[in-house]
Design a protein around this motif. Structure first.
Motif, short mmCIF file in Angstrom:
data_model
loop_
_atom_site.label_atom_id
_atom_site.label_comp_id
_atom_site.label_asym_id
_atom_site.label_seq_id
_atom_site.Cartn_x
_atom_site.Cartn_y
_atom_site.Cartn_z
N THR A 45 0.82 -1.22 0.00
CA THR A 45 0.00 0.00 0.00
C THR A 45 0.85 1.27 0.00
N GLU A 46 2.16 1.12 0.20
CA GLU A 46 3.10 2.25 0.18
C GLU A 46 2.62 3.48 0.93
N PRO A 47 2.32 3.31 2.22
CA PRO A 47 1.80 4.44 2.99
C PRO A 47 2.88 5.48 3.26
N ALA A 48 2.42 6.69 3.62
CA ALA A 48 3.35 7.74 4.03
C ALA A 48 3.78 7.54 5.48
N ALA A 49 2.95 6.81 6.24
CA ALA A 49 3.29 6.51 7.63
C ALA A 49 2.49 5.28 8.07
N VAL A 50 3.00 4.60 9.08
CA VAL A 50 2.27 3.48 9.69
C VAL A 50 2.00 3.86 11.13
N LEU A 51 0.73 3.79 11.55
CA LEU A 51 0.37 4.13 12.93
C LEU A 51 -0.08 2.87 13.67
N LEU A 52 0.42 2.72 14.87
CA LEU A 52 0.03 1.57 15.71
C LEU A 52 -0.28 2.07 17.12
N PRO A 53 -1.03 1.26 17.89
CA PRO A 53 -1.31 1.67 19.28
C PRO A 53 -0.04 1.58 20.11
N ASN A 54 0.06 2.39 21.14
CA ASN A 54 1.27 2.44 21.97
C ASN A 54 1.21 1.43 23.12
N THR A 55 0.74 0.24 22.81
CA THR A 55 0.73 -0.84 23.81
C THR A 55 2.05 -1.60 23.72
N ALA A 56 2.27 -2.52 24.65
CA ALA A 56 3.49 -3.34 24.58
C ALA A 56 3.52 -4.07 23.23
N ASP A 57 2.39 -4.66 22.84
CA ASP A 57 2.36 -5.35 21.54
C ASP A 57 2.59 -4.38 20.40
N GLY A 58 1.88 -3.24 20.44
CA GLY A 58 1.99 -2.26 19.35
C GLY A 58 3.43 -1.79 19.17
N LYS A 59 4.11 -1.52 20.29
CA LYS A 59 5.48 -1.03 20.18
C LYS A 59 6.41 -2.10 19.62
N GLU A 60 6.20 -3.35 20.04
CA GLU A 60 7.10 -4.41 19.57
C GLU A 60 6.81 -4.78 18.11
N ILE A 61 5.55 -4.69 17.70
CA ILE A 61 5.24 -4.91 16.29
C ILE A 61 5.91 -3.81 15.47
N ALA A 62 5.76 -2.56 15.94
CA ALA A 62 6.39 -1.42 15.26
C ALA A 62 7.90 -1.63 15.17
N ALA A 63 8.50 -2.12 16.26
CA ALA A 63 9.95 -2.32 16.29
C ALA A 63 10.40 -3.21 15.14
N ARG A 64 9.66 -4.30 14.95
CA ARG A 64 10.07 -5.27 13.92
C ARG A 64 9.70 -4.79 12.53
N PRO A 84 7.84 6.39 8.17
CA PRO A 84 7.74 6.56 9.62
C PRO A 84 6.78 5.54 10.25
N VAL A 85 7.27 4.82 11.24
CA VAL A 85 6.44 3.84 11.96
C VAL A 85 6.25 4.43 13.36
N ILE A 86 4.99 4.76 13.68
CA ILE A 86 4.74 5.58 14.87
C ILE A 86 3.72 4.90 15.76
N THR A 87 4.02 4.77 17.04
CA THR A 87 3.01 4.28 17.98
C THR A 87 2.46 5.47 18.76
N VAL A 88 1.13 5.54 18.83
CA VAL A 88 0.46 6.73 19.35
C VAL A 88 -0.21 6.43 20.69
N LYS A 89 0.09 7.26 21.67
CA LYS A 89 -0.50 7.08 23.00
C LYS A 89 -1.99 7.38 22.98
N PRO A 90 -2.75 6.69 23.81
CA PRO A 90 -4.18 7.02 23.90
C PRO A 90 -4.37 8.41 24.51
#
Ligand SMILES: Cc1cc2nc3c(=O)[nH]c(=O)nc-3n(C[C@H](O)[C@H](O)[C@H](O)COP(=O)(O)OP(=O)(O)OC[C@H]3O[C@@H](n4cnc5c(N)ncnc54)[C@H](O)[C@@H]3O)c2cc1C
Ligand SMILES: Nc1ncnc2c1ncn2[C@@H]1O[C@H](COP(=O)(O)O)[C@@H](O)[C@H]1O
Lengths: 272, 313
Positions: free
Chosen positions: B82-101, B143-149
């Motif tokens: 999909t070639e996004p300009a950014a990827v947004l994920l939730p700032n949970t433990a899972d979200g951060k580790e998925i973002a990391a990889r 940019p792979v970004i995890t966003v706090k609630p």
């Protein structure tokens, strides 16, 4: 020879030297990097050291040939983090130290650590803390698992290694508690919910002086300076603003109506 | 408009607040494209469409019960197509580790704990236990970004009917397997991370959280705790506020029987208003409290709760 086939258990524990949170911590310089003058071994990495020691102690400890190697990446004084790990009971140390590493973000840090881990070779478990108390990203362990192609068993609060070389751990979220299993080798991180880390005793402090620490530069690792440090980082801090310190407001002493006064205060702030 | 890829781990008909915030943010930055962590249902697709998502990618079957590796492979695959300009994920433990990889897979910079993302994809976050606010950018890759609630006000968008694409899951590589999952009991109170008001108890409540809960309920607040209280087993660990618990910025934080250790302050000192109740006038929490009461939690809290109920009639 791996631990499952009867060889010694080789644990690598990742320790970071971080600014002591008991003092004011500052961002300084053009790249807004953290001032590292008053630094200590990250408290959260002490839990990783404790877990590593327990894993080998359950099988007879260092006397039985099992090892816990403490690895840090950081400036010269970061050697103090390895030293504390040796005092706690780690068997040997590795310090990855090179001026070109300064300013590494998680991606560059995980690259340098993964390269060092491959260079050293042969570890059954790579154990990290749940977060560095300065960067607080909690992403380095997952990035290491990705780079090393190993299973990750991260944010674990209870670890157990079976004789078959299968590692079991518990990972809690807000809504669930899951049990995880991984075959070794694996990348593991532990929370602060496990057993309290031990203090180095006199014997440990004296014994640490005889333990060996190897220092490795980028050239020893065959790592290009362009891939680490500020140059090799994939993120950049553009601006940093100190938050104005909070100041104390009104303090009253309860004379029987403090609960009501609290509600008045909340009503005044439109918080009811 | 550029695609903004949003990861929704557990797609349901009723999206959670954090999920709605992610979609709202994506809509502000571009065209929200969603990747589900589980096969799509019509209800979940309608739900994300209601917040402006124009496309949904979902695995054709359930992911293997492994930790992080499967989700990371899925998100990276969808990002490649999909070639996004950014990827947004939730700032949970899972979200951060998925973002990391995902960051490693895509050779992309990862930024966690975002509280805002500007149109030029500059990220605002707070660091050093709330001591600094920094702006940061990913300088390489997507940019792979995890966003706090509680970072964005969720708003409905002109409803779209997203096209759904099933994704074949590729081999995620070595992973830890989930052998057992136990659900924790739900409290019925607002979630700590989403709550506008939080009432927390510490060692000073001496094993009894009922007065903290009573005041929380009178205020419609979430309950929190210090590590001394969770370590003592008086309340579950997921209620812990602080460095190794939740980092929260509610409108109002009431700390009862909490001394205000540096690791606790790390989790709550960005609250808008702080109230402290502590019997020791020298407790460090008073240094950051807007309103401090030197008093006993066992009398102050019940009186406040009763007074609130009285005024509410
Ligand atoms: C690596 C690490 C991570 C940590 N992470 C966290 C974290 O995430 N969150 C966290 O909270 N802590 C954390 N801690 C622990 C932290 O250092 C403190 O030990 C903890 O916050 C203390 O909790 P407390 O304030 O409830 O207890 P105490 O410090 O014992 O304070 C209790 C307070 O209650 C008051 N009190 C007693 N009786 C009454 C009464 N009847 N009425 C009113 N007041 C009363 C006392 O005056 C005292 O000030 C961490 C520590 C470490 C080393
Ligand atoms: N420079 C480093 N040297 C050694 N270990 C590190 C370093 N940076 C991070 N780690 C390890 O990775 C864990 C998580 O760090 P972070 O992802 O930065 O929050 C830490 O607790 C350490 O165990």
């Amino acid at each position: 020879m791996s631990v499952a086939s009867g060889g010694p258990l080789k644990v690598l524990v990742l320790v970071k030297h971080v600014p002591d949170a008991q003092f004011d911590r500052h961002l300084a310089g053009a790249d807004h990097s953290i001032d590292r003058s008053e630094s200590i071994l990250s408290e959260l990495d002490e839990y990783a050291i404790e877990s590593a020691l327990q894993l080998i102690e359950a099988r007879g400890g260092a006397k039985a040939g099992h090892t816990v190697t403490a690895l840090t990446m950081g400036p010269e004084r970061a050697a103090a983090a390895v030293k504390k790990a040796l005092q706690m009971g780690a068997t040997d140390g590795v310090h990855v130290c090179d001026p070109a590493l300064a300013g590494s973000d998680a991606a560059a840090t995980s690259l340098a650590l993964a390269t060092a881990i491959n260079h050293l070779g042969g570890f059954d478990v790579v154990l990290a803390g749940m977060a560095s108390t300065d960067g607080e990203t909690s992403i380095v362990p997952a990035q290491l698992a990705e780079r090393l192609g190993l299973p990750q068993l991260t944010m674990a609060s209870a670890l157990e290694l079976g004789d078959d070389g299968v590692l079991t751990g518990r990972r809690d979220s807000d809504t669930t508690s899951t049990t995880l299993q991984a075959t070794l080798p694996a990348v593991v991180s532990v929370t602060d919910q496990g057993e309290e880390p031990r203090y180095p005793n006199f014997k440990g402090i004296m014994g640490a002086k005889k333990k060996k620490t190897v220092t490795l530069a980028l050239s020893d690792l065959g790592l290009d300076a362009a891939h680490v440090g500020v140059a090799g980082s994939w993120t950049h801090v553009e601006d940093a603003q100190a938050r104005p310190p909070r100041t104390a407001g009104t303090v009253i002493t309860d004379e029987g109506d403090a609960g009501v006064q609290l509600v008045d205060f909340l009503a005044d702030k439109k918080l009811l | 408009m550029a695609n903004i890829l949003v990861f929704i781990n557990t797609p349901t008909a009723q999206l959670g607040k954090a999920q709605r915030e992610l979609l709202t943010l994506a809509h502000r930055l571009g065209e929200p494209v969603v990747v589900f962590g589980a096969p799509a249902t019509d209800e979940a697709v309608t739900a994300v469409g209601g917040l402006g998502a124009t496309a949904v990618y979902a695995p054709s079957g359930a992911l293997d019960a492994t930790l992080i590796a499967g989700e990371a492979a899925l998100v990276a695959d969808v990002a490649r197509s999909t070639e996004p300009a950014a990827v947004l994920l939730p700032n949970t433990a899972d979200g951060k580790e998925i973002a990391a990889r995902v960051g490693i897979k895509l050779s992309s910079g990862v930024i966690t704990d975002a509280v805002d993302v500007a149109a030029d994809l500059t990220v605002t976050k707070s660091v050093l236990a709330g001591g600094y606010t920094v702006t940061a950018r990913a300088t390489h890759g997507v940019p792979v970004i995890t966003v706090k609630p509680n970072s964005v006000e969720p708003v409905a968008a002109a409803a779209a009917s997203p096209a759904v694409t099933a994704v074949e899951v590729t081999d995620a590589g070595p992973a830890a397997t989930v052998t057992h999952t136990a659900d924790k009991p739900a409290s019925g109170r607002p979630a700590l991370q989403d709550a506008r008001i939080v009432v927390s108890g510490g060692r000073g409540v001496d094993g009894d959280f009922s007065q903290v809960e009573e005041l929380a309920d009178a205020l419609g607040a979430a309950v929190g705790a210090s590590r001394a209280a969770t370590d003592a087993g008086w309340i579950e660990h997921s209620y812990q506020v602080g460095q190794t618990g939740k980092t929260i910025s509610p409108q109002l934080y009431i700390g009862a029987g909490i001394s205000g250790a540096i690791q606790h302050k790390a989790g709550m000192q960005t609250a808008q208003v702080i109230v402290a109740v502590n019997s020791d006038e020298d407790a460090p929490i008073f240094e950051i409290a807007d309103f401090g009461i030197v008093g006993d939690v066992r009398t102050v809290l019940p009186q406040a709760a009763a007074e609130i109920k009285r005024r509410q009639g």
